[in-house]
Write a protein that holds these residues in place. Structure first.
Motif, PDB file in Angstrom:
ATOM      1  N   LEU B 459       0.853  -1.191   0.000  1.00  0.00           N
ATOM      2  CA  LEU B 459       0.000   0.000   0.000  1.00  0.00           C
ATOM      3  C   LEU B 459       0.888   1.239   0.000  1.00  0.00           C
ATOM      4  O   LEU B 459       1.774   1.396   0.837  1.00  0.00           O
ATOM      5  CB  LEU B 459      -0.905  -0.007   1.235  1.00  0.00           C
ATOM      6  N   ASP B 460       0.624   2.079  -0.977  1.00  0.00           N
ATOM      7  CA  ASP B 460       1.420   3.291  -1.100  1.00  0.00           C
ATOM      8  C   ASP B 460       0.533   4.494  -0.827  1.00  0.00           C
ATOM      9  O   ASP B 460      -0.408   4.777  -1.570  1.00  0.00           O
ATOM     10  CB  ASP B 460       2.012   3.374  -2.523  1.00  0.00           C
ATOM     11  N   LEU B 461       0.821   5.190   0.261  1.00  0.00           N
ATOM     12  CA  LEU B 461       0.022   6.371   0.618  1.00  0.00           C
ATOM     13  C   LEU B 461       0.912   7.610   0.664  1.00  0.00           C
ATOM     14  O   LEU B 461       0.694   8.527   1.451  1.00  0.00           O
ATOM     15  CB  LEU B 461      -0.661   6.150   1.980  1.00  0.00           C
ATOM     16  N   TYR B 462       1.869   7.662  -0.190  1.00  0.00           N
ATOM     17  CA  TYR B 462       2.842   8.757  -0.238  1.00  0.00           C
ATOM     18  C   TYR B 462       2.128  10.112  -0.368  1.00  0.00           C
ATOM     19  O   TYR B 462       1.328  10.328  -1.281  1.00  0.00           O
ATOM     20  CB  TYR B 462       3.761   8.513  -1.441  1.00  0.00           C
ATOM     21  N   ARG B 463       2.418  10.968   0.577  1.00  0.00           N
ATOM     22  CA  ARG B 463       1.858  12.325   0.597  1.00  0.00           C
ATOM     23  C   ARG B 463       0.327  12.345   0.551  1.00  0.00           C
ATOM     24  O   ARG B 463      -0.280  13.243  -0.046  1.00  0.00           O
ATOM     25  CB  ARG B 463       2.415  13.156  -0.574  1.00  0.00           C
ATOM     26  N   CYS B 464      -0.325  11.347   1.136  1.00  0.00           N
ATOM     27  CA  CYS B 464      -1.776  11.435   1.305  1.00  0.00           C
ATOM     28  C   CYS B 464      -2.002  12.122   2.648  1.00  0.00           C
ATOM     29  O   CYS B 464      -2.128  11.462   3.689  1.00  0.00           O
ATOM     30  CB  CYS B 464      -2.405  10.039   1.307  1.00  0.00           C
ATOM     31  N   ALA B 465      -1.976  13.415   2.587  1.00  0.00           N
ATOM     32  CA  ALA B 465      -1.985  14.152   3.840  1.00  0.00           C
ATOM     33  C   ALA B 465      -3.369  14.193   4.468  1.00  0.00           C
ATOM     34  O   ALA B 465      -3.544  14.690   5.574  1.00  0.00           O
ATOM     35  CB  ALA B 465      -1.469  15.569   3.598  1.00  0.00           C
ATOM     36  N   GLY B 466      -4.378  13.676   3.769  1.00  0.00           N
ATOM     37  CA  GLY B 466      -5.740  13.814   4.256  1.00  0.00           C
ATOM     38  C   GLY B 466      -6.145  12.806   5.308  1.00  0.00           C
ATOM     39  O   GLY B 466      -7.195  12.958   5.934  1.00  0.00           O
ATOM     40  N   ARG B 484       4.495  -4.199   2.640  1.00  0.00           N
ATOM     41  CA  ARG B 484       5.148  -2.983   2.141  1.00  0.00           C
ATOM     42  C   ARG B 484       4.187  -1.824   2.351  1.00  0.00           C
ATOM     43  O   ARG B 484       3.071  -1.813   1.816  1.00  0.00           O
ATOM     44  CB  ARG B 484       5.442  -3.170   0.663  1.00  0.00           C
ATOM     45  N   LEU B 485       4.617  -0.872   3.135  1.00  0.00           N
ATOM     46  CA  LEU B 485       3.737   0.238   3.469  1.00  0.00           C
ATOM     47  C   LEU B 485       4.502   1.550   3.358  1.00  0.00           C
ATOM     48  O   LEU B 485       5.570   1.712   3.959  1.00  0.00           O
ATOM     49  CB  LEU B 485       3.211   0.050   4.906  1.00  0.00           C
ATOM     50  N   ILE B 486       3.948   2.437   2.562  1.00  0.00           N
ATOM     51  CA  ILE B 486       4.616   3.724   2.373  1.00  0.00           C
ATOM     52  C   ILE B 486       3.739   4.828   2.946  1.00  0.00           C
ATOM     53  O   ILE B 486       2.612   5.054   2.479  1.00  0.00           O
ATOM     54  CB  ILE B 486       4.907   3.968   0.884  1.00  0.00           C
ATOM     55  N   LEU B 487       4.244   5.470   3.976  1.00  0.00           N
ATOM     56  CA  LEU B 487       3.466   6.513   4.659  1.00  0.00           C
ATOM     57  C   LEU B 487       4.211   7.840   4.650  1.00  0.00           C
ATOM     58  O   LEU B 487       3.921   8.724   5.445  1.00  0.00           O
ATOM     59  CB  LEU B 487       3.206   6.086   6.125  1.00  0.00           C
ATOM     60  N   SER B 488       5.147   7.976   3.766  1.00  0.00           N
ATOM     61  CA  SER B 488       5.970   9.175   3.760  1.00  0.00           C
ATOM     62  C   SER B 488       5.143  10.440   3.574  1.00  0.00           C
ATOM     63  O   SER B 488       4.232  10.476   2.743  1.00  0.00           O
ATOM     64  CB  SER B 488       7.003   9.091   2.632  1.00  0.00           C
TER      65      SER B 488
END
Lengths: 505, 642
Positions: B459-466, B484-488
């Motif tokens: 799951l890629d949530l890169y720059r999902c600031a909401g 694999r988790l992207i929370l950057s």
């Protein structure tokens, strides 16, 4: 059968009609007489077929001795191939010379009466002058006659020889003939020397002096395989081992100095007097005696080594094109490789020029095969590997891994190391080679300038060869310089062993 | 408990083996803990192993005598000495090993490789990719493995033609070789390869500076089926013409980003090989013309075509699909001319489509997506990156019809909102979901994903600031198989949310870049829970204090790669991390304001025997001891000075 006979006879008839001149020698008559009889057994084979019959020395001697008449006779025989006008011009040239000489002697005789009391010195000078002139005339004569000889022999050979009576003579054993030819050519040299009684044996251009060794193919298989050249369309000459290996082939008739090539001799001759400085004297003798318009039979050469593919008796005989080819072939194939490369001490050559060529590139051959062969070009190595199963490129040395911080400082020394490693590898199995062997190699290199010029003898337009001179000098010095570097590196046999074992990994 | 032995005693060993064969790896771990018999079955049946720590290599090799595949690619500290010691150890049997993965084993050099090749007589497959030290000497050592059939040498930067020649002469039975990024290889090497290895079936020469001459040699390979030549800048249409009449078995060709290749080159390939199945020509053809389509029509077996970056008109797209009905995969990214009309026609014809790449096709709208979803029910992968016109309507059709969808890329589709995510969550087989830069999603949407997509692996949530902590908590509860988790740069996240990540026990790749709100507490929780964590990006997490790093050093024994740039890690914490993380191989240590030169020196000394990649500030080059730098270099570590 009939027609062939007729044809031959006609040929002969036409030529003989021309040749009915007062000077026709007995030997010539003999040959003529025997000719018809020979046709009777020979006609079964191809008409062109001709027998390499051992020429009788008698005939040869007669030809030389009887001068012009003989030449005329020859001309008649070779009417279809020869331009008599050329011959005429040659002869008139000689005639002129003889007249000149005659005048000179007259003058001397006249003056001799006046200056009876003069010193011996002057007499000696006069004598030398005349000798020189005579020599040049003789040379001219020989070259004129000599240029005819191959073709003479060509036809003469069909004349009955000792074997004429034998029914199977079309299949003479080769070996026997080769021996005969050998002995005969020896005789030729001797007779040349004796006859003219010169201070030094005059060895004229090989092409002319050994023409007698002409030989035709007999074996029918060979005739068919005779590549592009039809049998009989060219003549085969064979030099003897001694002649091939002789250091010089041209000798000054005055001082006896030997030369590798005719051009050098002519240059040298200029020092002997103004008469050698004329354009005629300096010109290529070939051009004089053999003008371009003249249709010549192609000459091919045979290697005297029995069993060699280049030997005329080999089943699949492949002739050599020039005398240079003969020399190089013989040295490369049948001689010891006595010249060792002064750099790698591994490569050996029998032809100095090959050594030179190698030394130019030795050490630069950084592409190595596991079999020890080195290549100057990567694609050559890869071609070699693709060709020979199991061969792989060798990896020369354990590369020293300089650390990041010191790599710049060690850059240059690394280069040196690599170089050294290269040399070490090239050494390969011949690790016992030492500097002693290198020294003679160098000497040879210096001596060999003359030898490397040898091609000039045979090239038609070979003054370009002189350009090689300075280059060779340079290369030579370079090679010795590099050898010093190799020494300076001071690698020991132990190192060599190591590097070899590394590569065998 | 008393019953179980009796039941199990009924089962013979071969039956147990049959049962064992049905188990997947996590279950096998449980299996071997059950009893000695089960353990025995496991040790006899196991054929593949991936070694994480070199210390256990001899023991594991001894325990599993029937191994055929050995993966040492993630094994730090593996070097020549280890291999030599292994060779001297008489108890270890390596004779059955056919496949050996030495990818990134930069410390294994010629000596070790030679020993390995000698030990493993049956060796058939070797992977030495990304070993930047792998050169000619190493290739020579490897060439003693004469039975080699497959060899992967990607990015062996020191390998030259000579090394390749050693290999092709030694291992002439090769049928698959990859030379991607072996930049020293030239035409000569390829030519020799093609001459010696006549049985070659698969060849990868991507990124090489080879010319048409190589293609001429390659065309002589009668058995070649797969040819990859991505980004070969010197190959042009004249070279591809050799393929028209050569390589009769060719089935797959990849000429992506070959600058000089144009449509006529492709046509010559297609003309010569009517049975071709895969054709990748992304970013090398400018336009799909009518003449090309004429030839494409003949390709009845074409399954995959990539023509990314070309001008593809709607009509040509329809023509293409009407002739190649067995098409399974098409790449149309950056084909800016593609519109809904074309896609609708395409979807009607290609019912078997499984993979569709429409990235950056700006004119594609919900209509096209709906058409694809309705027609192509087997769709597994859909890439819609930067398709700005996509809204929840398109995603609704996907949710309704694309039940087999496994991968969905919605990066930078700002039309995606919570409602859209709700629809997507109906694709219950979804394994990979990319929602980077989708700023319109909130906890509500994430909650739908977390509750329904239990099979999600990535799951890629890169720059999902909401979205914030609640969403993350829902994900952590629901998507247990996430690895694999992207929370950057999801700036709303705090310790409360991040702590929940600890529930994701299978997580191996976690990016927390730029999360200013998390502290040592959150990191400690993650370190404690996610034991499998191998990759961690903490760049710009400025508020994590030493307690977090201590915990990381203590728990995350499997950490392989870590990015600590701009973190406020102290000297001692860094030393602790570097010395305790026994598998760490790749470290970014730029802009560590609290770490002194001595701190770096000690920390790097502690881990210098296992590092493979290191990023440091340039001034440190002159401050660190040369001894340390030399050691790092000798061990095969590459340092990037920033």
């Amino acid at each position: 059968m009939e027609t062939e006979d007729d044809l031959c006879n006609n040929n002969w008839g036409s030529s003989s009609s021309k040749s009915r001149e007062p000077g026709l020698s007995d030997g010539g008559n003999q040959t003529f007489a025997g000719f018809a009889s020979q046709q009777k057994w020979e006609d079964a084979s191809i008409l062109d077929y001709e027998m390499g019959v051992e020429p009788s020395l008698q005939v040869f001697d007669e030809m030389k001795a009887s001068g012009q008449a003989n030449v005329d006779f020859l001309q008649g025989v070779r009417a279809q191939a020869w331009d008599p006008r050329t011959m005429l011009s040659n002869l008139s040239f000689m005639e002129q010379k003889i007249h000149q000489l005659q005048d000179l002697v007259h003058l001397l005789v006249g003056r001799g009466g006046q200056l009876q009391g003069r010193q011996d010195e002057l007499a000696a000078q006069q004598q030398q002058l005349i000798t020189t002139d005579l020599t040049s005339i003789i040379i001219q004569l020989i070259s004129t006659a000599g240029s005819l000889l191959p073709s003479v022999k060509h036809n003469m050979s069909t004349a009955p020889g000792p074997y004429t009576g034998q029914p199977g003579s079309a299949l003479f054993p080769y070996a026997r003939e080769a021996n005969n030819v050998a002995s005969q050519s020896q005789n030729n040299n001797n007779c040349g020397a004796q006859e003219f009684d010169l201070p030094k044996p005059v060895v004229v251009d090989e092409r002319e002096s050994h023409v007698v060794e002409e030989h035709e193919m007999k074996d029918e298989d060979d005739a068919e395989e005779g590549e592009n050249l039809l049998p009989g369309s060219y003549e085969i000459l064979q030099l003897e081992k001694e002649e091939i290996l002789a250091p010089h082939t041209h000798f000054c008739t005055i001082c006896g100095k030997g030369f590798k090539r005719d051009a050098n001799l002519r240059m040298h001759m200029r020092g002997h007097g103004d008469e050698y400085k004329t354009a005629a004297a300096l010109a290529k003798p070939n051009k004089e005696s053999v003008p371009g318009s003249e249709p010549m039979l192609i000459k091919r050469y045979s290697c005297p080594f029995l069993g060699c593919k280049r030997n005329k008796e080999h089943k699949k005989f492949q002739p050599l094109k020039t005398i240079l080819c003969v020399k190089n072939h013989y040295k490369r194939t049948h001689c010891d490789k006595s010249f060792t490369c002064s750099r790698c001490h591994t490569k050996k050559f029998s032809v100095i020029a090959d050594l030179k060529t190698h030394e130019k590139h030795c050490g630069k051959n950084k592409w190595l095969c596991s079999c020890g062969t080195t290549f100057s070009r990567k694609d050559k190595l890869f071609g070699h590997i693709a060709l020979f199963q199991g061969h792989t490129p060798a990896i020369p040395l354990e590369e020293t891994k300089p650390s990041a911080s010191t790599s710049t400082q060690r850059g240059s020394s690394d280069g040196g190391n690599n170089n050294q490693g290269m040399v070490g590898f090239n050494l390969g199995s011949a690790s016992n080679a030492n500097q002693e062997t290198a020294q003679p190699g160098m000497m040879d290199g210096k001596i060999s300038f003359d030898e490397s010029f040898s091609p000039m003898n045979f090239d038609t337009c070979n003054f370009g060869g002189f350009h090689e001179f300075p280059r060779l000098m340079f290369d030579d010095s370079e090679s010795s310089f590099q050898m010093l570097i190799a020494n300076a590196c001071g690698f020991s046999p132990r190192n060599v062993g190591e590097s070899v074992s590394d590569t065998s990994l | 408990m008393s019953m179980s032995p009796s039941i199990l005693s009924v089962l013979s060993e071969d039956l147990l083996v049959r049962v064992y064969e049905f188990l997947d790896p996590p279950c096998r771990k449980t299996w071997r803990l059950i009893s000695k018999d089960f353990l025995r079955v496991d040790s006899l049946s196991r054929t593949t192993i991936r070694i994480l720590r070199v210390e256990f290599l001899p023991t594991l090799l001894f325990k599993y005598p029937n191994l055929s595949s050995l993966d040492l690619s993630v094994c730090p500290k593996l070097d020549d000495d280890v291999v030599l010691r292994l060779a001297l150890d008489g108890t270890v049997s390596t004779l059955g090993i056919k496949s050996l993965n030495l990818s990134r084993s930069t410390a294994v050099r010629a000596r070790g490789l030679e020993t390995l090749a000698r030990m493993c007589h049956a060796l058939e497959r070797v992977d030495v990719s990304h070993c930047w030290g792998f050169g000619d000497r190493e290739a020579a050592a490897l060439s003693s493995a004469v039975g080699l059939r497959e060899l992967k040498m990607d990015k062996c930067l020191s390998l030259s033609d000579v090394g390749l020649a050693r290999i092709v002469v030694g291992c002439s039975n090769l049928n698959k070789i990859s030379l991607k990024w072996c930049m020293e290889i030239s035409d000569l090497g390829i030519d020799l390869l093609c001459k010696m290895c006549k049985g070659l079936k698969s060849l990868d020469v991507s990124y090489l500076k080879i010319t048409n001459d190589s293609i001429r040699s390659i065309a002589l390979l009668l058995k070649l089926e797969v040819l990859d030549m991505v980004s070969c800048p010197l190959i042009d249409d004249a070279g591809l013409q050799f393929l028209e009449n050569g390589s009769p078995s060719l089935q797959e060709v990849d000429v992506t980003r070959c600058e000089r290749v144009s449509l006529s080159g492709l046509i010559s390939i297609v003309r010569g090989h009517p049975d071709i199945q895969l054709l990748k020509a992304s970013h090398c053809v400018s336009e799909v013309s009518g003449s090309f389509l004429q030839y494409i029509k003949a390709l009845k077996h074409l399954k995959t075509i990539w023509i990314d970056g070309a001008h593809v008109s709607d009509s040509s797209l329809v023509t293409l699909s009407s002739s190649c009905r067995s098409l399974v995969e098409i790449g149309l990214s950056r084909c800016v001319d593609v519109t809904d009309i074309g896609m609708m026609g395409f979807a009607r014809n290609c019912l078997n489509l499984k993979t569709l790449n429409l990235a950056c096709c700006g004119f594609v709208t919900d209509v096209a997506i709906s058409a694809v979803a309705q027609s192509c029910r087997n769709l597994e992968t859909l890439k819609l990156e930067s398709c700005h016109l996509i809204t929840e309507k398109g995603l609704q059709s996907l949710g309704c019809y694309s039940k087999l969808l496994q991968e969905l890329d919605l990066t930078d589709c700002y039309g995606v909102n919570d409602r859209g995510l709700e629809y997507i969550s109906k694709c219950s087989n979804l394994q990979r979901l990319k929602l980077g830069l989708c700023t319109n999603i909130s906890d509500k949407g994430i909650f739908h994903i977390g509750s329904k997509c239990s099979k999600l692996l990535e799951l890629d949530l890169y720059r999902c600031a909401g979205f914030g902590d609640d969403g993350l908590a829902a994900l952590s509860r629901g998507c247990k198989s996430l690895n694999r988790l992207i929370l950057s740069y999801c700036c709303e996240l705090t310790d409360t949310g991040v702590e929940q990540i600890r529930q994701l026990e299978l997580l191996s790749h976690l990016e927390l870049r730029g999360l200013k709100n998390i502290t040592g507490v959150g990191l400690a929780a993650i370190a404690c829970g996610c034991k499998k964590l191998g990759y961690l990006d903490l760049k710009l997490c400025e508020n994590i204090d030493d307690s977090g790093f201590w915990a990381l050093a203590y728990f995350s024994k499997n950490l392989r790669q870590i990015n600590l740039c701009n973190c406020s890690v102290s000297d001692t914490a860094l030393c602790m991390l570097m010395s305790n993380l026994s598998r760490v191989q790749d470290v970014d240590l730029v802009h560590l304001s609290r770490v002194t030169v001595e701190g770096f020196e000690f920390a790097l000394r502690a881990c210098c025997n296992r590092l493979k990649k290191l990023k440091l500030l340039a001034p440190l080059r002159f401050l660190l001891s040369s001894e340390l730098l030399e050691t790092l270099h000798a061990r095969g570590c590459r340092i990037r000075w920033d």
